[in-house]
Design a protein around this motif. Structure first.
Motif, PDB file in Angstrom:
ATOM      1  N   PHE A 288      77.518  20.942  60.191  1.00 38.51           N
ATOM      2  CA  PHE A 288      76.578  19.657  60.568  1.00 38.51           C
ATOM      3  C   PHE A 288      76.862  19.395  61.899  1.00 38.51           C
ATOM      4  O   PHE A 288      76.075  18.433  62.214  1.00 38.51           O
ATOM      5  N   THR A 289      77.980  19.617  62.744  1.00 42.80           N
ATOM      6  CA  THR A 289      78.332  19.087  63.727  1.00 42.80           C
ATOM      7  C   THR A 289      78.012  20.040  64.887  1.00 42.80           C
ATOM      8  O   THR A 289      78.793  20.801  65.041  1.00 42.80           O
ATOM      9  N   ALA A 290      77.188  19.978  65.753  1.00 44.48           N
ATOM     10  CA  ALA A 290      76.981  20.675  66.813  1.00 44.48           C
ATOM     11  C   ALA A 290      77.999  20.886  67.730  1.00 44.48           C
ATOM     12  O   ALA A 290      78.499  22.017  68.222  1.00 44.48           O
ATOM     13  N   ARG A 291      78.860  20.008  68.134  1.00 42.54           N
ATOM     14  CA  ARG A 291      80.012  19.978  68.855  1.00 42.54           C
ATOM     15  C   ARG A 291      80.991  20.900  68.346  1.00 42.54           C
ATOM     16  O   ARG A 291      81.422  21.944  69.069  1.00 42.54           O
ATOM     17  N   VAL A 292      81.042  20.828  67.004  1.00 42.74           N
ATOM     18  CA  VAL A 292      82.086  22.025  66.463  1.00 42.74           C
ATOM     19  C   VAL A 292      81.477  23.171  66.476  1.00 42.74           C
ATOM     20  O   VAL A 292      82.546  24.110  66.796  1.00 42.74           O
ATOM     21  N   TRP A 293      80.287  23.453  66.134  1.00 42.29           N
ATOM     22  CA  TRP A 293      79.642  24.691  65.976  1.00 42.29           C
ATOM     23  C   TRP A 293      79.588  25.536  67.469  1.00 42.29           C
ATOM     24  O   TRP A 293      79.692  26.475  67.405  1.00 42.29           O
ATOM     25  N   MET A 355      75.793  16.799  72.052  1.00 42.32           N
ATOM     26  CA  MET A 355      75.327  17.796  70.871  1.00 42.32           C
ATOM     27  C   MET A 355      74.992  19.051  71.452  1.00 42.32           C
ATOM     28  O   MET A 355      74.334  19.890  70.785  1.00 42.32           O
ATOM     29  N   TYR A 356      75.255  19.596  72.626  1.00 44.17           N
ATOM     30  CA  TYR A 356      75.149  20.846  73.383  1.00 44.17           C
ATOM     31  C   TYR A 356      73.823  21.170  73.242  1.00 44.17           C
ATOM     32  O   TYR A 356      73.276  22.464  73.131  1.00 44.17           O
ATOM     33  N   GLY A 357      72.688  20.390  73.286  1.00 40.52           N
ATOM     34  CA  GLY A 357      71.198  20.602  73.127  1.00 40.52           C
ATOM     35  C   GLY A 357      70.990  21.404  71.811  1.00 40.52           C
ATOM     36  O   GLY A 357      69.800  22.304  71.803  1.00 40.52           O
ATOM     37  N   ALA A 358      71.625  20.989  70.719  1.00 38.63           N
ATOM     38  CA  ALA A 358      71.335  21.890  69.595  1.00 38.63           C
ATOM     39  C   ALA A 358      70.206  21.112  68.933  1.00 38.63           C
ATOM     40  O   ALA A 358      69.723  22.126  67.943  1.00 38.63           O
TER      41      ALA A 358
END
Length: 613
Positions: A288-293, A355-358
């Motif tokens: 659920f975390t864009a940074r981690v993904w 959030m890396y544009g997610a």
């Protein structure tokens, strides 16, 4: 919603005599909101299951969604259906219900404990005929008395979120061991019979010597496909498959409940949880975390192919995620102040830089669905809204409100100027670096959370608020305190995601209805008390067709969006999955759910290849 007074003796007989006359047509094998059923009475299994799925092995994950009194970060009770305590994950696995949902239809239910149901001509009585083979885990028979007890107990003593939805259940009484009649009050909501059919079934005999409302670590007697095997409070809970489960060969269960063990792990910190996943402490994860993904999946197990990643489309409404402003607090009473607070959040900058544009910005309370209001109201919507003209903002009758798009700089001056104008229109005044409310008090509030996941976003958000003279702060508390404060509405602002439904109904009153605003433990965190919203909620609950439901939801969406009750966050129309490569699943997942863990299974060959036997 996921799945004491008991009438007895002559009292039950007298009441049964006053039941509505039941219709004569053949009993139904399934129910849906609008009578739509894909599967015929003699269907062998659901289309989306693999009937040859192997049994055994294990599944381990974190809790990713909650119901009842569950807390995603800890637990201290196995009783999840009452207000008291923090309930454990997975307890719904242990209980059966009258009927279960088909995941390839919007809202259809088919018989589990109930083999059929007959409906009275006026729709106020449902007679469920039970399967005689239904058994509790101790071997005792599950009877109509247990069903009646369960329904009435949840109405009278269950968690407020459950009890509120069951308020129009007029009664439930057994007809011998094999049938139970559930009666509804006139004007009951369209989906109330479906909600009742999915309720967990408890043992009446078991609770004769126990307090249903107690927070307890004694696993309750149940009848479902799993039972509690072992647990450590606040750390993990494990369930074992019931080898002689009475319903294993029914059409609604074939190809399901495949794992020998299902285990849920608890962590109070997301980063710690991710490290545990990397180490294989648990083996299935929805990210659920864009940074981690975007940056976290470069560890050896991924590089070696032992951990797989995939993105699966999400066809269900994305629900409602945002910072909810507690309008019970004087500081948030004026919608202009609430809108100004929202304008200080620069989503575009946050999405790109943090959030890396997610994500996409959420605008609607029914995002990612055709229930979302768009454009000018259709004539059918106007017919519902016109009685409230002059009592709701004019924008309700125009384009629905959406959060404006920023310039992505992190400090959009145009939006901040607009926020300042709104504050002054609301009677606020600037005193040096402090914005004061009309009564002279500083405009100050606190973001409350139990997880640090939103702290990077709050830093920039709070900085922008300070440019407006608003003194905002962030406080992190432990999970138990956080849940207690939510139950008592003891907060200024909290972040929350509420799941969406393809066929919403009466349960929306618990989230947005005026009555629920005063009920401790309800999900009406914003404290919404809006007569127009209440009227639209009634229309949603009573809609007689899917088109009428769509119209009512769009009208409700317009009213809620005009109220500025939240600062909308974001959504993504996909599931981001990471899993140790030891699982199998049906070739095509159903449209309305991932089916985890029910449809998946342990793949022994895959597990051996990655050393996870």
């Amino acid at each position: 919603m996921r799945r004491r007074t008991v009438l007895a003796g002559s009292g039950a007989a007298l009441l049964a005599a006053r039941l509505p006359v039941l219709a004569q047509p053949a009993d139904r094998h399934g129910l849906s909101s609008f009578g739509e059923l894909k599967y015929p009475p003699d269907f062998p299994r659901f289309d989306y299951v693999d009937p040859m799925a192997p049994k055994g092995g294990s599944f381990s994950a974190q809790i990713s969604s909650t119901f009842g009194n569950q807390n995603p970060e800890t637990f201290n009770t196995l009783n999840v259906y009452v207000l008291k305590g923090d309930g454990a994950a997975g307890m719904d696995l242990t209980f059966d219900s009258l009927m279960v949902r088909a995941l390839d239809e919007p809202d259809a239910l088919y018989g589990l404990v109930a083999r059929s149901v007959r409906v009275s001509e006026d729709g106020l009585a449902y007679r469920f005929s039970l399967r005689p083979q239904a058994r509790f885990h101790d071997g005792s028979r599950l009877t109509a008395r247990d069903v009646a007890f369960s329904i009435m107990t949840l109405k009278e003593k269950g968690h407020p979120r459950v009890a509120a939805v069951l308020r129009d259940v007029a009664g439930a009484s057994p007809e011998g061991d094999d049938a139970v009649v559930v009666r509804f009050a006139p004007g009951r909501s369209r989906d109330l019979p479906l909600i009742v059919a999915e309720l967990p079934i408890f043992s009446d005999a078991y609770y004769r010597s126990r307090d249903f409302e107690a927070a307890t670590l004694e696993a309750p007697l149940a009848s479902g496909p799993y039972r509690v095997a072992r647990f450590e409070v606040g750390r993990f809970i494990a369930f074992e498959r019931v080898a002689d489960y009475w319903g294993a060969d029914l059409p609604v269960t074939i190809g399901q409940n495949n794992f020998g063990e299902i285990r849920y792990e608890y962590f109070r910190d997301r980063d710690v949880a991710f490290e545990a996943f990397k180490a294989g402490t648990f083996t299935w994860r929805e990210e659920f975390t864009a940074r981690v993904w975007a940056t976290g999946y470069d560890f050896p197990a991924v590089q070696e192919g032992r951990v797989k990643r995939e993105t699966v489309p999400d066809h269900t409404p994305s629900g409602t995620q945002g910072w909810f402003l507690n309008t019970r607090r004087p500081v948030f009473r004026d919608p202009r102040i609430r809108e100004a607070i929202g304008l200080a959040f620069d989503f575009e900058w946050s999405n790109q830089n943090l959030m890396y544009g997610a994500y996409r910005r959420t605008a609607s309370f029914f995002e990612n669905s055709d229930l979302k209001a768009e454009g000018l109201p259709a004539p059918e919507e106007l017919a519902l809204l016109e009685p409230f003209r002059g009592r709701v903002p004019d924008e309700v009758f125009g384009e629905p409100w959406s959060p404006p798009r920023s310039d992505g700089s992190g400090q959009d001056r145009a939006l901040l100027r607009r926020a300042d104008t709104l504050l002054r229109q609301a009677g606020c005044t600037r005193d040096g670096g402090v914005m004061r409310l009309p009564d002279g008090q500083p405009l100050t509030f606190e973001f409350l959370d139990s997880s640090p996941v939103f702290q990077p976003l709050l830093q920039s958000y709070i900085k922008n608020l300070s440019l407006l003279g608003i003194r905002a702060s962030s406080r992190l508390v432990d999970a138990a305190q956080y849940q207690a404060r939510l139950k008592d509405f003891d907060f200024d602002v909290v972040a929350l995601r509420l799941g969406g439904s393809v066929t919403p109904g009466a349960s929306l009153r618990e989230v947005y209805g005026s009555v629920s605003a005063k009920v401790p433990g309800s999900q009406n965190l914003a404290g919404i008390e809006n007569p127009a919203a209440d009227a639209m909620l009634d229309r949603v609950a009573d809609a007689a067709s899917r088109s009428a439901l769509t119209t009512a939801c769009r009208a409700l969406d317009r009213v809620l969006r005009a109220g500025r009750y939240w600062v909308p966050m974001w959504y993504g129309a996909t599931h981001r999955l990471a899993l140790w490569d030891m699982y199998g699943r049906p070739r095509a997942l159903p449209r309305y759910g991932l089916g985890v863990p029910a449809l998946w299974w342990h793949d022994a060959d895959k597990a051996r290849k990655i050393g996870r036997t």
